[in-house]
Design a protein around this motif. Structure first.
Motif, mmCIF file in Angstrom:
data_model
loop_
_atom_site.group_PDB
_atom_site.id
_atom_site.type_symbol
_atom_site.label_atom_id
_atom_site.label_comp_id
_atom_site.label_asym_id
_atom_site.label_seq_id
_atom_site.Cartn_x
_atom_site.Cartn_y
_atom_site.Cartn_z
ATOM 1 N N PRO A 101 56.583 18.931 -33.464
ATOM 2 C CA PRO A 101 56.987 20.342 -33.427
ATOM 3 C C PRO A 101 58.064 20.669 -32.391
ATOM 4 O O PRO A 101 58.895 21.545 -32.619
ATOM 5 C CB PRO A 101 55.688 21.083 -33.086
ATOM 6 C CG PRO A 101 54.604 20.148 -33.491
ATOM 7 C CD PRO A 101 55.146 18.783 -33.265
ATOM 8 N N THR A 102 58.076 19.981 -31.268
ATOM 9 C CA THR A 102 59.036 20.308 -30.209
ATOM 10 C C THR A 102 60.137 19.270 -30.073
ATOM 11 O O THR A 102 61.135 19.517 -29.392
ATOM 12 C CB THR A 102 58.329 20.404 -28.842
ATOM 13 O OG1 THR A 102 57.741 19.146 -28.536
ATOM 14 C CG2 THR A 102 57.290 21.493 -28.839
ATOM 15 N N ASN A 116 59.926 16.765 -28.311
ATOM 16 C CA ASN A 116 59.879 16.328 -26.923
ATOM 17 C C ASN A 116 58.412 16.131 -26.553
ATOM 18 O O ASN A 116 57.639 17.084 -26.525
ATOM 19 C CB ASN A 116 60.528 17.383 -26.019
ATOM 20 C CG ASN A 116 60.615 16.943 -24.583
ATOM 21 O OD1 ASN A 116 59.835 16.117 -24.119
ATOM 22 N ND2 ASN A 116 61.569 17.508 -23.871
ATOM 23 N N ILE A 117 58.045 14.890 -26.261
ATOM 24 C CA ILE A 117 56.637 14.574 -25.986
ATOM 25 C C ILE A 117 56.140 15.296 -24.742
ATOM 26 O O ILE A 117 55.011 15.756 -24.677
ATOM 27 C CB ILE A 117 56.424 13.038 -25.880
ATOM 28 C CG1 ILE A 117 54.937 12.694 -25.795
ATOM 29 C CG2 ILE A 117 57.155 12.462 -24.688
ATOM 30 C CD1 ILE A 117 54.194 12.857 -27.070
ATOM 31 N N TYR A 118 56.988 15.442 -23.744
ATOM 32 C CA TYR A 118 56.574 16.076 -22.492
ATOM 33 C C TYR A 118 56.331 17.575 -22.672
ATOM 34 O O TYR A 118 55.389 18.135 -22.126
ATOM 35 C CB TYR A 118 57.612 15.827 -21.396
ATOM 36 C CG TYR A 118 57.834 14.365 -21.154
ATOM 37 C CD1 TYR A 118 56.845 13.582 -20.553
ATOM 38 C CD2 TYR A 118 59.001 13.735 -21.560
ATOM 39 C CE1 TYR A 118 57.026 12.234 -20.348
ATOM 40 C CE2 TYR A 118 59.191 12.385 -21.355
ATOM 41 C CZ TYR A 118 58.210 11.637 -20.748
ATOM 42 O OH TYR A 118 58.374 10.302 -20.544
ATOM 43 N N GLU A 119 57.171 18.192 -23.457
ATOM 44 C CA GLU A 119 56.979 19.613 -23.743
ATOM 45 C C GLU A 119 55.704 19.831 -24.561
ATOM 46 O O GLU A 119 54.934 20.763 -24.296
ATOM 47 C CB GLU A 119 58.192 20.163 -24.497
ATOM 48 C CG GLU A 119 58.161 21.659 -24.681
ATOM 49 C CD GLU A 119 59.430 22.190 -25.327
ATOM 50 O OE1 GLU A 119 59.440 23.393 -25.646
ATOM 51 O OE2 GLU A 119 60.396 21.434 -25.503
ATOM 52 N N SER A 120 55.452 18.953 -25.516
ATOM 53 C CA SER A 120 54.241 19.048 -26.327
ATOM 54 C C SER A 120 52.993 18.896 -25.469
ATOM 55 O O SER A 120 52.028 19.656 -25.601
ATOM 56 C CB SER A 120 54.244 17.976 -27.421
ATOM 57 O OG SER A 120 55.317 18.161 -28.303
ATOM 58 N N ILE A 121 53.014 17.922 -24.571
ATOM 59 C CA ILE A 121 51.864 17.699 -23.694
ATOM 60 C C ILE A 121 51.665 18.884 -22.760
ATOM 61 O O ILE A 121 50.533 19.299 -22.499
ATOM 62 C CB ILE A 121 52.031 16.377 -22.912
ATOM 63 C CG1 ILE A 121 51.896 15.208 -23.886
ATOM 64 C CG2 ILE A 121 51.013 16.272 -21.784
ATOM 65 C CD1 ILE A 121 52.213 13.865 -23.293
ATOM 66 N N SER A 122 52.749 19.452 -22.280
ATOM 67 C CA SER A 122 52.656 20.627 -21.405
ATOM 68 C C SER A 122 52.021 21.809 -22.134
ATOM 69 O O SER A 122 51.161 22.503 -21.577
ATOM 70 C CB SER A 122 54.044 21.004 -20.901
ATOM 71 O OG SER A 122 54.005 22.163 -20.131
ATOM 72 N N ILE A 123 52.408 22.025 -23.362
ATOM 73 C CA ILE A 123 51.850 23.116 -24.160
ATOM 74 C C ILE A 123 50.362 22.872 -24.408
ATOM 75 O O ILE A 123 49.535 23.784 -24.254
ATOM 76 C CB ILE A 123 52.616 23.260 -25.494
ATOM 77 C CG1 ILE A 123 54.042 23.737 -25.223
ATOM 78 C CG2 ILE A 123 51.895 24.217 -26.436
ATOM 79 C CD1 ILE A 123 54.968 23.612 -26.417
ATOM 80 N N MET A 124 49.997 21.642 -24.754
ATOM 81 C CA MET A 124 48.587 21.328 -24.994
ATOM 82 C C MET A 124 47.768 21.464 -23.716
ATOM 83 O O MET A 124 46.624 21.918 -23.751
ATOM 84 C CB MET A 124 48.442 19.917 -25.568
ATOM 85 C CG MET A 124 48.906 19.799 -26.999
ATOM 86 S SD MET A 124 48.604 18.177 -27.713
ATOM 87 C CE MET A 124 49.807 17.180 -26.854
ATOM 88 N N ALA A 125 48.349 21.100 -22.576
ATOM 89 C CA ALA A 125 47.636 21.231 -21.293
ATOM 90 C C ALA A 125 47.365 22.695 -20.968
ATOM 91 O O ALA A 125 46.272 23.045 -20.505
ATOM 92 C CB ALA A 125 48.439 20.580 -20.176
ATOM 93 N N LYS A 126 48.351 23.547 -21.227
ATOM 94 C CA LYS A 126 48.156 24.985 -20.974
ATOM 95 C C LYS A 126 47.080 25.550 -21.897
ATOM 96 O O LYS A 126 46.252 26.365 -21.477
ATOM 97 C CB LYS A 126 49.471 25.740 -21.154
ATOM 98 C CG LYS A 126 50.457 25.448 -20.038
ATOM 99 C CD LYS A 126 51.782 26.130 -20.260
ATOM 100 C CE LYS A 126 52.753 25.734 -19.166
ATOM 101 N NZ LYS A 126 54.079 26.325 -19.356
#
Length: 109
Positions: A23-24, A26-36
């Motif tokens: 969806p993004t 970018n793996i880091y952005e995806s992980i950040s969204i899931m963490a939030k």
């Protein structure tokens, strides 16, 4: 959101990296969204558990009287058996149930 009927796994599993970053892009952005989202789920579950356990609270200053309440134990065990908030967040992410936006991208348009 009804976390009690979550289809998230109870144990650790391996996910396809390409599905998580799709969806993004970018793996880091995806992980950040899931963490939030996992933090939000954790706060919701914590608040819900505290509210339910408040019903069983006895407000006295005596430490000598400690009662075992079977209903209180059952409530605690139920919440312990739920999937972890991170697993729920990943499951929501893979099903497309998480709304997210990047403010930098919306300002550029």
């Amino acid at each position: 959101m009804d976390y009690k009927n979550s289809e998230a796994p109870l144990s650790t599993i391996t996910y396809d990296r390409s599905k998580i970053e799709a969806p993004t892009h970018n793996i880091y952005e995806s992980i950040s969204i899931m963490a939030k989202r996992a933090n939000q789920i954790n706060e919701d579950l914590k608040k819900e558990l505290i509210d339910k356990l408040e019903e069983f609270a006895t407000h006295n200053d005596s430490l000598e009287e400690v009662f075992e309440n079977k209903e209180q134990i059952e409530v605690s065990r139920f919440y312990e058996k739920l999937p972890k908030p991170t697993a729920m967040a990943v499951e929501e992410w893979l099903h497309g149930d998480i709304y997210y936006r990047n403010p930098e991208e919306t300002e550029a348009k």
